[in-house]
Design a protein around this motif. Sequence first.
Motif, PDB file in Angstrom:
ATOM      1  N   ALA A 106       2.435  66.490 -27.877  1.00  0.00           N
ATOM      2  CA  ALA A 106       1.773  66.169 -29.136  1.00  0.00           C
ATOM      3  C   ALA A 106       0.329  65.728 -28.892  1.00  0.00           C
ATOM      4  O   ALA A 106      -0.582  66.075 -29.637  1.00  0.00           O
ATOM      5  N   ALA A 107       0.099  64.980 -27.803  1.00  0.00           N
ATOM      6  CA  ALA A 107      -1.257  64.537 -27.502  1.00  0.00           C
ATOM      7  C   ALA A 107      -2.149  65.716 -27.125  1.00  0.00           C
ATOM      8  O   ALA A 107      -3.346  65.734 -27.437  1.00  0.00           O
ATOM      9  N   GLY A 203      19.019  68.959 -36.586  1.00  0.00           N
ATOM     10  CA  GLY A 203      18.998  67.649 -37.239  1.00  0.00           C
ATOM     11  C   GLY A 203      17.661  66.953 -37.198  1.00  0.00           C
ATOM     12  O   GLY A 203      17.570  65.777 -37.569  1.00  0.00           O
ATOM     13  N   THR A 204      16.607  67.660 -36.757  1.00  0.00           N
ATOM     14  CA  THR A 204      15.292  67.030 -36.628  1.00  0.00           C
ATOM     15  C   THR A 204      14.230  67.915 -37.253  1.00  0.00           C
ATOM     16  O   THR A 204      14.202  69.129 -37.032  1.00  0.00           O
ATOM     17  N   ALA A 205      13.347  67.310 -38.040  1.00  0.00           N
ATOM     18  CA  ALA A 205      12.193  68.013 -38.594  1.00  0.00           C
ATOM     19  C   ALA A 205      10.932  67.511 -37.900  1.00  0.00           C
ATOM     20  O   ALA A 205      10.846  66.351 -37.485  1.00  0.00           O
ATOM     21  N   ALA A 206       9.968  68.415 -37.727  1.00  0.00           N
ATOM     22  CA  ALA A 206       8.678  68.056 -37.129  1.00  0.00           C
ATOM     23  C   ALA A 206       7.596  68.179 -38.192  1.00  0.00           C
ATOM     24  O   ALA A 206       7.746  68.912 -39.169  1.00  0.00           O
ATOM     25  N   ALA A 207       6.501  67.451 -38.007  1.00  0.00           N
ATOM     26  CA  ALA A 207       5.430  67.448 -39.008  1.00  0.00           C
ATOM     27  C   ALA A 207       4.073  67.595 -38.332  1.00  0.00           C
ATOM     28  O   ALA A 207       3.860  67.120 -37.206  1.00  0.00           O
ATOM     29  N   LEU A 208       3.167  68.296 -39.030  1.00  0.00           N
ATOM     30  CA  LEU A 208       1.785  68.451 -38.589  1.00  0.00           C
ATOM     31  C   LEU A 208       0.879  67.845 -39.654  1.00  0.00           C
ATOM     32  O   LEU A 208       1.029  68.137 -40.840  1.00  0.00           O
ATOM     33  N   GLY A 214      -9.169  72.042 -40.895  1.00  0.00           N
ATOM     34  CA  GLY A 214      -8.151  72.822 -40.198  1.00  0.00           C
ATOM     35  C   GLY A 214      -7.826  72.333 -38.805  1.00  0.00           C
ATOM     36  O   GLY A 214      -7.197  73.053 -38.020  1.00  0.00           O
ATOM     37  N   VAL A 215      -8.212  71.096 -38.469  1.00  0.00           N
ATOM     38  CA  VAL A 215      -7.965  70.526 -37.144  1.00  0.00           C
ATOM     39  C   VAL A 215      -6.741  69.624 -37.207  1.00  0.00           C
ATOM     40  O   VAL A 215      -6.564  68.853 -38.167  1.00  0.00           O
ATOM     41  N   LEU A 216      -5.904  69.708 -36.188  1.00  0.00           N
ATOM     42  CA  LEU A 216      -4.695  68.882 -36.132  1.00  0.00           C
ATOM     43  C   LEU A 216      -5.097  67.430 -35.858  1.00  0.00           C
ATOM     44  O   LEU A 216      -5.687  67.118 -34.821  1.00  0.00           O
ATOM     45  N   VAL A 217      -4.744  66.562 -36.786  1.00  0.00           N
ATOM     46  CA  VAL A 217      -4.995  65.128 -36.620  1.00  0.00           C
ATOM     47  C   VAL A 217      -3.860  64.479 -35.852  1.00  0.00           C
ATOM     48  O   VAL A 217      -4.075  63.605 -35.007  1.00  0.00           O
ATOM     49  N   ARG A 218      -2.637  64.951 -36.125  1.00  0.00           N
ATOM     50  CA  ARG A 218      -1.477  64.381 -35.433  1.00  0.00           C
ATOM     51  C   ARG A 218      -0.319  65.357 -35.510  1.00  0.00           C
ATOM     52  O   ARG A 218      -0.171  66.095 -36.492  1.00  0.00           O
ATOM     53  N   VAL A 219       0.504  65.358 -34.451  1.00  0.00           N
ATOM     54  CA  VAL A 219       1.752  66.125 -34.415  1.00  0.00           C
ATOM     55  C   VAL A 219       2.881  65.122 -34.250  1.00  0.00           C
ATOM     56  O   VAL A 219       2.882  64.309 -33.321  1.00  0.00           O
ATOM     57  N   VAL A 220       3.839  65.188 -35.179  1.00  0.00           N
ATOM     58  CA  VAL A 220       5.003  64.303 -35.118  1.00  0.00           C
ATOM     59  C   VAL A 220       6.205  65.156 -34.727  1.00  0.00           C
ATOM     60  O   VAL A 220       6.769  65.871 -35.558  1.00  0.00           O
ATOM     61  N   PRO A 221       6.623  65.144 -33.460  1.00  0.00           N
ATOM     62  CA  PRO A 221       7.711  66.020 -33.022  1.00  0.00           C
ATOM     63  C   PRO A 221       9.038  65.727 -33.708  1.00  0.00           C
ATOM     64  O   PRO A 221       9.846  66.642 -33.901  1.00  0.00           O
ATOM     65  N   GLU A 222       9.280  64.471 -34.053  1.00  0.00           N
ATOM     66  CA  GLU A 222      10.542  64.100 -34.700  1.00  0.00           C
ATOM     67  C   GLU A 222      10.217  63.195 -35.889  1.00  0.00           C
ATOM     68  O   GLU A 222       9.807  62.044 -35.713  1.00  0.00           O
ATOM     69  N   LEU A 223      10.382  63.742 -37.069  1.00  0.00           N
ATOM     70  CA  LEU A 223      10.015  63.016 -38.287  1.00  0.00           C
ATOM     71  C   LEU A 223      11.145  62.060 -38.669  1.00  0.00           C
ATOM     72  O   LEU A 223      12.257  62.481 -38.976  1.00  0.00           O
ATOM     73  N   ARG A 224      10.832  60.757 -38.654  1.00  0.00           N
ATOM     74  CA  ARG A 224      11.845  59.759 -39.007  1.00  0.00           C
ATOM     75  C   ARG A 224      11.424  59.023 -40.293  1.00  0.00           C
ATOM     76  O   ARG A 224      12.089  59.090 -41.298  1.00  0.00           O
ATOM     77  N   SER A 225      10.320  58.328 -40.208  1.00  0.00           N
ATOM     78  CA  SER A 225       9.860  57.529 -41.340  1.00  0.00           C
ATOM     79  C   SER A 225       8.365  57.744 -41.547  1.00  0.00           C
ATOM     80  O   SER A 225       7.624  57.997 -40.579  1.00  0.00           O
ATOM     81  N   ALA A 226       7.935  57.639 -42.780  1.00  0.00           N
ATOM     82  CA  ALA A 226       6.516  57.798 -43.087  1.00  0.00           C
ATOM     83  C   ALA A 226       5.673  56.715 -42.452  1.00  0.00           C
ATOM     84  O   ALA A 226       4.457  56.881 -42.282  1.00  0.00           O
TER      85      ALA A 226
END
Length: 238
Positions: A106-107, A203-208, A214-226
């Motif tokens: 993600a980094a 059972g896991t969703a990921a978020a971009l 159009g630049v990726l600010v953060r990648v969340v490999p496993e979305l749990r809580s906002a």
Amino acid sequence: MSDPEGQGPAEGLPGLPPEWGRIVVPQDASALAEEAELVRRELRGRAEGARRPSRPGRPDGLPPLALPLLVLLVAVLTTVAGLFAVTWPRPPRAGDRPTVVPHATAADLTGRALPALDLVDAGNAAVPLRGLVPAVIILVDSCPCPEQVAEAATLAPPGVAVVTVEGGRAVRPAPASPGPAARPLADPAGGLRTFLRLPARPGTAAALLVDRTGVLVRVVPELRSAEDYRADLARLAA
């Protein structure tokens, strides 16, 4: 030829060894034809003897097939030795170890531009991925995760789209939320997962999180809580 004292022709050539006897040079070369034929016969005999292959009993002592058999034996031994050298197991060396290329984390992806991919909507129409920014893009191909999707749609700042992406061409409606609804899309070619090199885990969703450039600010490999990405949401609309 006259002798040195002028007493008439000499009986031989002067200055030659006496054991050679009397040597007379004839006036007509045809007088030596018989001797010349004898010399030619002797020379031909020597040449034929040099070309004749060796036979048992001759000084070389090799039979006629000895040389070809020796060449064949050397060729066979050379081939067998080469096969052993190629197939014989060798201990591994430090330089022989394969280089392992790690998957992007993600980094590593943070700060990279979103790829120019086309997604599809429920009507099978193409939707450019870069035309959705700024956005929170949630990959739901391995988990619908309705609570996490609804939470992201509620907390997203005005002007920031929330998009769900399925695998294949099937587009399921996004779950209802108190705020704006998420926009459901599909990724038939799986280009987004390929870009991320992020395998789907059941059972896991990921978020971009992507800003307006159009630049990726953060990648969340496993979305749990906002709460894990709440601080980054404000940066998307800036």
